[in-house]
Design an enzyme around this catalytic site. Structure first.
Site, PDB file in Angstrom:
ATOM      1  CD  GLU A 188      -8.497   1.372  -4.018  1.00 13.60           C
ATOM      2  OE1 GLU A 188      -9.665   1.084  -3.755  1.00 13.60           O
ATOM      3  OE2 GLU A 188      -7.535   0.950  -3.365  1.00 13.60           O
ATOM      4  NE  ARG A 240     -11.907   5.482  -4.410  1.00 13.74           N
ATOM      5  CZ  ARG A 240     -12.012   4.178  -4.188  1.00 13.74           C
ATOM      6  NH1 ARG A 240     -10.991   3.525  -3.704  1.00 13.74           N
ATOM      7  NH2 ARG A 240     -13.129   3.528  -4.453  1.00 13.74           N
ATOM      8  NE  ARG A 273     -13.687   0.615  -1.259  1.00 16.65           N
ATOM      9  CZ  ARG A 273     -13.326  -0.313  -2.136  1.00 16.65           C
ATOM     10  NH1 ARG A 273     -14.095  -1.370  -2.327  1.00 16.65           N
ATOM     11  NH2 ARG A 273     -12.216  -0.201  -2.810  1.00 16.65           N
ATOM     12  N   GLY A 326      -9.063  -1.219  -1.305  1.00 19.74           N
ATOM     13  CA  GLY A 326     -10.220  -0.917  -0.465  1.00 19.74           C
ATOM     14  C   GLY A 326      -9.876  -0.739   0.999  1.00 19.74           C
ATOM     15  CD  GLU A 327      -4.834   0.199   4.454  1.00 17.06           C
ATOM     16  OE1 GLU A 327      -4.382   0.463   5.590  1.00 17.06           O
ATOM     17  OE2 GLU A 327      -4.104  -0.053   3.485  1.00 17.06           O
ATOM     18  NE  ARG A 333      -4.647   6.338   0.576  1.00 18.56           N
ATOM     19  CZ  ARG A 333      -5.861   6.133   1.075  1.00 18.56           C
ATOM     20  NH1 ARG A 333      -6.301   6.911   2.022  1.00 18.56           N
ATOM     21  NH2 ARG A 333      -6.627   5.184   0.612  1.00 18.56           N
ATOM     22  CD  GLN A 378      -2.592   1.721   0.508  1.00 14.82           C
ATOM     23  OE1 GLN A 378      -2.265   2.503  -0.381  1.00 14.82           O
ATOM     24  NE2 GLN A 378      -3.807   1.173   0.573  1.00 14.82           N
TER      25      GLN A 378
END
Length: 325
Positions: free
Chosen positions: A145, A149, A114, A111-112, A72, A70
């Site tokens: 992703e 966004r 979420r 989808g972390e 982010r 990930q």
């Protein structure tokens, strides 16, 4: 209420029946990854995952762990609260993409946010898609992703590009095509990693912008870069002002000024120094400054009070009377 923070995302990106909001180049990459990724058939679904009457998969979010790739690292708490409100009203409309790593442990591939929101809301079941990805795909999907966004700060994005290059042995041009960006965008992003750690941190925290960071990278010497960084933070310089200062430093502006300041005044003639001291004694003030030479120049007398002035006046007046007599 608007579906804040949900968007189409990678749940849609990996679904054949949902249109994705991505650049054409990115869509082809997603399709390629989706083709390579393998889905678990219902017969191989782990016991901790339930299947509803529509064939959708559900799992307890407590079993989900962050994607090791990930990009982010920082999650905006306010945006997470907005996402929680959206999920509270609309539920999770987009399945979380996961990969099994043990009997009851799964990586979140996409989808972390979420997942975090679901945990904040105390949900015990979230919709998922179970897939299998290689290491490069995990990074690539998470990167795409987040970029779609606009959730990454500049350093996180730069680090993700760099890791993708290293992991996939890709060129900057190849990475740019895979994430739907211009090659120059990727190249300029990766350059940010050349900044010192404290400047990278300032960029991550929003103290400086990417424009300021590029201005800092324009500077040729570390000392000038450090001075410019201090001016950007301390004086709240605009990007244009920072760029102008960077150009000035590179053209020797600061070095020339420093050299000028460092230039030493030549020592005065000893006779002139003695003469200045005699005048100080006569007038009773310290501020005596002789400029020039014995042939041509000026004498400056500084005084700090009316008493000093009167004394200087009387000395000069008496001297003049003595000369006349």
């Amino acid at each position: 209420m608007a579906k804040t923070g949900l968007g189409k995302g990678l749940g849609a990106l990996l679904s054949e029946n949902v249109n994705i909001e991505a650049a054409p180049q990115t869509q082809s990459v997603i399709k390629e990854i989706n083709t390579k990724a393998t889905s678990s058939s219902n017969t191989n679904i782990p016991s901790c995952i339930t299947v509803d009457k529509n064939g959708a998969l559900w799992i307890d979010p407590a079993l989900l762990k962050p994607n090791p790739h990930q990009p982010r690292k920082e999650f905006d708490s306010k945006k997470l609260e907005e996402l929680c409100e959206s999920i509270r009203v609309h539920q999770i409309l987009e399945p979380i993409i996961i990969e099994q790593i043990s009997e009851k442990e799964f990586y979140i591939i996409a989808g972390e946010r979420r997942t975090r929101a679901a945990k904040m809301l105390g949900l015990t079941q979230v919709p998922v898609q179970l897939r299998k990805f290689d290491e490069q795909q995990k990074l690539e999907l998470a990167l795409i992703e987040n970029i779609q966004r606009a959730d990454l700060n500049p350093i996180e994005e730069a680090t993700a590009y760099y890791n993708l290059i290293q992991m996939g042995d890709l060129s900057q041009d190849e990475v740019a095509k895979r994430v739907g960006k211009n090659r120059s965008t990727v190249a300029n992003s990766i350059r940010l990693l050349k900044l010192p750690d404290d400047m990278q941190k300032a960029l991550m925290n929003g103290q400086i912008t990417s424009g300021h960071a590029r201005a800092l990278l324009m500077v040729k010497t570390d000392s000038d870069m450090r001075i410019l960084f201090g001016k950007i933070i301390g004086s709240n310089l605009s990007v244009r002002e920072a760029e102008e200062l960077a150009g000035n430093y590179n053209n020797g502006g600061r070095a020339a000024a420093k050299k000028k300041d460092a230039k030493k005044t030549p020592p005065k003639d000893p006779d002139i120094q003695n003469f200045e001291q005699e005048l100080r004694n006569i007038f009773g003030v310290k501020g005596i400054n002789f400029k020039g030479s014995m042939d041509k120049g000026s004498i400056q007398i500084d005084f700090a009070s009316r008493k000093d002035f009167d004394r200087i006046y009387n000395v000069l007046l008496n001297s003049e009377l003595r000369i006349k007599n």
